[in-house]
Structure formats: structure tokens, C-alpha cells
Write an enzyme that holds these catalytic residues in place. Structure first.
Site, PDB file in Angstrom:
ATOM      1  N   ASP A  20       0.808  -1.222   0.000  1.00 50.88           N
ATOM      2  CA  ASP A  20       0.000   0.000   0.000  1.00 50.88           C
ATOM      3  C   ASP A  20       0.843   1.275   0.000  1.00 50.88           C
ATOM      4  O   ASP A  20       0.474   2.275   0.607  1.00 50.88           O
ATOM      5  CB  ASP A  20      -0.965   0.027   1.200  1.00 50.88           C
ATOM      6  CG  ASP A  20      -1.809  -1.227   1.271  1.00 50.88           C
ATOM      7  OD1 ASP A  20      -2.265  -1.667   0.204  1.00 50.88           O
ATOM      8  OD2 ASP A  20      -1.996  -1.777   2.366  1.00 50.88           O
ATOM      9  N   HIS A  48      -4.746  -2.012  -5.623  1.00 48.47           N
ATOM     10  CA  HIS A  48      -4.010  -0.882  -6.194  1.00 48.47           C
ATOM     11  C   HIS A  48      -4.988   0.208  -6.601  1.00 48.47           C
ATOM     12  O   HIS A  48      -5.674   0.107  -7.612  1.00 48.47           O
ATOM     13  CB  HIS A  48      -3.148  -1.359  -7.364  1.00 48.47           C
ATOM     14  CG  HIS A  48      -2.074  -2.322  -6.932  1.00 48.47           C
ATOM     15  ND1 HIS A  48      -1.260  -2.993  -7.795  1.00 48.47           N
ATOM     16  CD2 HIS A  48      -1.686  -2.705  -5.688  1.00 48.47           C
ATOM     17  CE1 HIS A  48      -0.420  -3.754  -7.108  1.00 48.47           C
ATOM     18  NE2 HIS A  48      -0.665  -3.600  -5.831  1.00 48.47           N
TER      19      HIS A  48
END
Ligand code: IMO
Ligand code: MG
Length: 472
Positions: A20, A48
Site C-alpha cells: 500500500d 491498487h
């Protein structure tokens, strides 16, 4: 015959912390020079997030080049694919009027996530805080191959070639799981039929030619490998068992991406100025340490989704607290750190340069990108004497400059923190590096020197334009 050196055509991007880091948005700014984007590891555990104009989408299995009209997209053999989730994702992409067919290709070697993998992860994945996507069980079956003369691992290409045979194997695997765990409520027929239907629906994306990527690159196409997860979650060198089940390091692009490493051009690494982690495991620079780890893990996380946390307290008040746990919570709220896949609250920590240096060196990172630099200004609202940055580790009173292998030992490491001057203004609207406040530039220069890697860009907001490239 004289050996000719191949033209360099292949770029690899990886995450340098716990996932992340904003890998997709960094890629998104540089894909115009590439014709293929490929995934080489992981599966739907990746989330994503891309913000392009009015579209805000979290991609899980489809490579992030999707918003480039003519980009070819490839899911390499190092990945594991959940057919149903992939179809859902494709549907969502198509609903944004983006074309997928005839440009998405999936290696026939990918392992299919079978229904029993999802069940297994549901039951046992909790212990490490998995995303419950069946990733671990699928990679385990890939390594197991067969058990008691029954096939465990099923590759996409094998299934499509003989789906009747493999459908019955999927059923056996699920039936065994059901029997072993007394899960009588599982409707085996329904699950297996649905699985079969989904695999046959993604058949049109099957790539049966192992030389496809090689021949395209040889013909002059440039390829961008998009790493999922992060090097700290690597199945071998991460803090096992609190890791994912694939190799996430840069070199894995050339085992899971179906291209020879002779084409390698450069490695890009992405970090985040305030770190985050989802799931359990050591996190040396975490605000609030064990308390935060427990809080974020509680109830599988679902009790602590964003909305609930917002109901609890005001982030500004939390930032002013003396308790580091509160500061972490306030930062999470203000910087929106909640899982893209699971919506879990992410554990929040100080930027750790010891870890970053180790990971840049181990992966040969040529260009470092740091997202969420604007978020460092939040420290201005705390009582801390400046922006905290980890610049050393102490273990049993001794200084070390690496993360110990033993997970138990890593939990004993004490971070050495250095404070940098607060950033007093909002930098999210800046476009030029040269115009940024001295505190920002000073910190960037310090990081660059410490990690011995060139910082090439910083993110100052989620939008495509909120990304500042540094002068070469
Ligand atoms: P992206 O690509 C952050 C974490 C999970 C858990 C551990 C194992 O979006 O950066 P798994 O489902 O893989 O068996 O879970 O790894 N994890 C991630 N954390 N970002 C990710 O992906 C992750 N993928 C898995 O939270 O701790
Ligand atoms: Mg993510």
C-alpha cells in the site's frame, strides 16, 4: 559467436515497505513510454487504488496500466488467479467504458484459486491477518503438487484444455475440505459449477505461448513489471509467518513475469512517508506498538472500519494527545489509511530509514519514489518536537543497521528517532520541486543520503498531478 548484449527494455517497480505504498499511482505517471504492463506475483490480495479524473477504482488482479488505451496487460505465471473475482473486476472496469478484451492476457501457468483455498484461508488465514483471498493455500498447493496421488495444483492452461477432468478434481478438493472441517453447509455442486463457469468465461484471456512476452520485447515493446505487496511481505525474507506467500522482491519479476532477466533496465522502489501495515507481525516504528497491532487486528478488523472509527473521536484532538497510539489513530483518519481490499484500519508508523536502506540495497533500487509527503505536515498538529524519522536501530543496547532475521528478535528492536523541522504549509498544490519549502527539500536530501539511493519523485496528494518529479 560474439555475445551481443540485449537492448534494455524492462522496468520493475516494487513496494519497499509493507504494501500500500501507492505503487499504482507512481506507475500511472510513467507508463506512456511502455507498451506492456505485467503482474508477476500475488493475486486478489493486492489493492491498487487509482484515481483518474472522476474514476476511483481499486484494482486487484488486473494490471494498473488499464487506463492507458492501447496498453497490453499481462498476468504472469508467478500469479494466482481467482476467476470469479477477476470477472467482477473486469465488469467494473468495463462499466467505466474502458476496454479489456484483446489486450488482457493471462499466462496458462498461473495457479487457479480453487474454492477450497478460499475456505481454508477463511478458517486459518485469521492467525496472520490474511486478506482471505486463498493466496497462501493456493501457493501451498502449487508447491505440494499432489497429495495421496490426487492433483492439488491446477493451472489455468491445464484446466482449459481438459475442464471436465479438472472440474472433478476441484470438486474432490472441496469435498475433502468440507469433510475434514465438518462444513456441511457448503454447497459443493453450486460452488464447483460456478468456478467452472467462471474459468470458461476468462478462457478468452488465456495465453498458451510461453514465448509471447519475450517475442514482443524482442520486437521492441517495452514492459513495466508491477510488483504487488512489498518486499517486507516476501515469503522468504519477510517476517514469517506474517507475510504473503509469493516472492515480492525485484528479481521475482523475472521468474513470475515470463521474461529473461537479460532485458532488465531499471528498478523503481516506492515508499510512503508515513508507513502503514495491515495484518499482524513486527512493525518497529509503529505508533502505539502492541496496542495498535491488537486494536487494528481485533474482530478481523471489521469492527473498526473507517466509519466506526470516525464516530469515535476527532482526529485533530487525537493528534494533540500524549499517547502515541492516539497519534497513530489520528494520522490514520486524516490520511485515509484503510485497506483497499479488506477496509481494515492500517497500522501506522514512522518512516523507517533503516528498513528503507536495507530494501533499496537488497533490490538494487535505481529510483526511489516517496508518496504522501504532504501528510508529514500533520505532525505540525502534534506535540512532537518535529517530524519523527527512524535513523537507527538498537538491539540489546547495541546499534545495528539492519532488520534481524528472527521475528522474535525484531520485536525487541528499539528505533532511534531523529526529529526534522515541521512542514508548516500545505504542499499539496506545489508542482515544482524547486519551489517546495526548505524543510521538505532538507528532508528529501537527508533520506537520499541515508538510504544511498536517488529520490526521483514525491507524492503530495492522490491526484495524478499531485506528483512532483525531482530534477535529474
Ligand atoms: P498491495 O499490492 C498490504 C498482507 C495481509 C497479511 C499478509 C498475508 O495492495 O500493496 P495474504 O492475503 O497475502 O495471505 O495476506 O499480507 N497483504 C498486504 N498488505 N498490501 C497488500 O497488497 C497486501 N497483500 C497482502 O494484510 O498481513
Ligand atoms: Mg494496496
Amino acid at each position: 559467436m560474439e555475445k551481443t548484449i540485449a537492448r534494455a527494455k524492462s522496468t520493475v517497480l516494487i513496494g519497499l515497505q509493507y504494501g500500500d505504498e501507492g505503487k499504482a499511482r507512481v506507475m500511472d505517471t510513467m507508463l506512456k513510454d511502455y507498451q506492456i504492463v505485467a503482474r508477476f506475483n500475488g493475486g486478489a490480495n493486492a489493492g491498487h487504488t487509482l484515481q483518474v479524473g472522476s474514476i476511483n477504482i481499486a484494482l486487484h488482479q488486473v494490471p494498473s496500466g488499464i487506463f492507458y488505451k492501447d496498453m497490453m496487460l499481462y498476468i504472469g505465471s508467478g500469479c494466482v488467479v481467482n476467476p470469479k473475482k477477476l470477472l467482477d473486476e473486469i465488469k467494473e472496469i468495463k462499466s467505466n467504458k474502458v476496454k479489456v478484451d484483446n489486450r488482457l492476457f493471462i499466462s496458462g501457468y498461473v495457479t487457479l484459486i480453487q474454492p477450497h483455498h478460499l475456505l481454508f484461508d477463511e478458517i486459518y488465514g485469521k492467525e496472520i491477518g490474511s486478506t482471505k483471498n486463498g493466496i497462501g493455500p493456493a501457493y501451498a498447493d502449487r508447491a505440494m503438487r499432489a497429495k495421496r496421488s490426487e492433483i492439488k495444483n491446477i493451472r489455468f492452461g491445464d484446466y482449459v484444455y481438459n475442464h471436465k477432468k479438472f472440474k472433478s478434481i476441484v470438486r474432490d478438493n472441496l469435498a475433502h475440505m468440507e469433510e475434514k472441517h465438518g462444513l456441511s453447509e457448503v454447497d459443493i455442486d453450486k460452488q464447483v459449477d460456478e468456478f467452472d463457469k467462471c474459468v470458461m468465461q476468462i478462457k478468452k484471456y488465456l495465453c498458451n505461448d510461453p514465448l509471447m512476452i519475450e517475442s514482443l520485447v524482442e520486437k521492441g515493446k517495452s514492459i513495466f513489471f508491477e510488483g504487488a505487496q512489498s518486499v517486507m511481505l516476501d515469503v522468504v525474507t519477510g517476517a514469517t509467518p506474517y507475510v504473503t506467500s509469493s516472492r515480492t522482491i525485484a528479481a521475482a519479476a523475472y521468474t513470475g513475469g515470463d521474461l529473461s532477466n537479460k532485458y532488465h533496465y531499471k528498478t523503481l522502489g516506492v515508499a510512503k512517508a508515513i508507513m502503514s501495515r495491515v495484518g499482524n507481525g513486527p512493525f518497529i516504528s509503529e505508533f502505539g506498538g502492541g496496542k495498535s497491532e491488537l486494536y487494528c487486528a481485533e474482530g478481523g478488523g471489521l469492527d473498526h472500519v473507517k466509519e466506526k472509527e470516525y464516530g469515535d473521536a476527532k482526529p485533530e484532538e487525537l493528534l494533540a494527545s500524549k499517547d502515541l497510539f492516539d497519534i497513530g489513530k489520528g494520522l490514520r483518519m486524516l490520511t485515509g489509511e484503510y485497506g483497499a481490499t479488506t477496509k481494515r484500519p492500517r497500522r501506522i508508523g514512522i518512516l523507517d530509514l533503516v528498513m528503507l536502506r536495507q530494501n533499496c540495497k537488497l533490490n538494487g533500487v535505481d529510483e526511489l519514489y516517496i508518496n504522501k509527503f504532504d501528510c508529514l505536515a500533520e505532525f505540525n498538529k502534534t506535540r512532537l518536537p518535529g517530524i519523527p524519522i527512524v535513523v537507527g536501530y538498537k538491539l540489546n543496547g547495541r546499534k545495528i543497521n539492519y532488520m534481524p532475521v528472527s521475528v522474535d528478535e525484531a520485536r525487541k528492536v528499539k528505533p532511534i528517532i531523529k526529529y526534522f523541522p515541521h512542514i508548516k504549509e500545505d504542499i499539496s498544490m506545489f508542482k515544482e520541486y524547486g519551489n517546495l519549502p526548505a524543510e521538505v527539500k532538507g528532508l528529501v536530501e537527508f533520506i537520499e543520503k541515508f538510504v544511498e539511493t536517488k529520490v526521483c519523485g514525491i507524492g503530495v496528494g492522490p491526484e495524478r498531478e499531485q506528483f512532483i518529479l525531482l530534477p535529474a
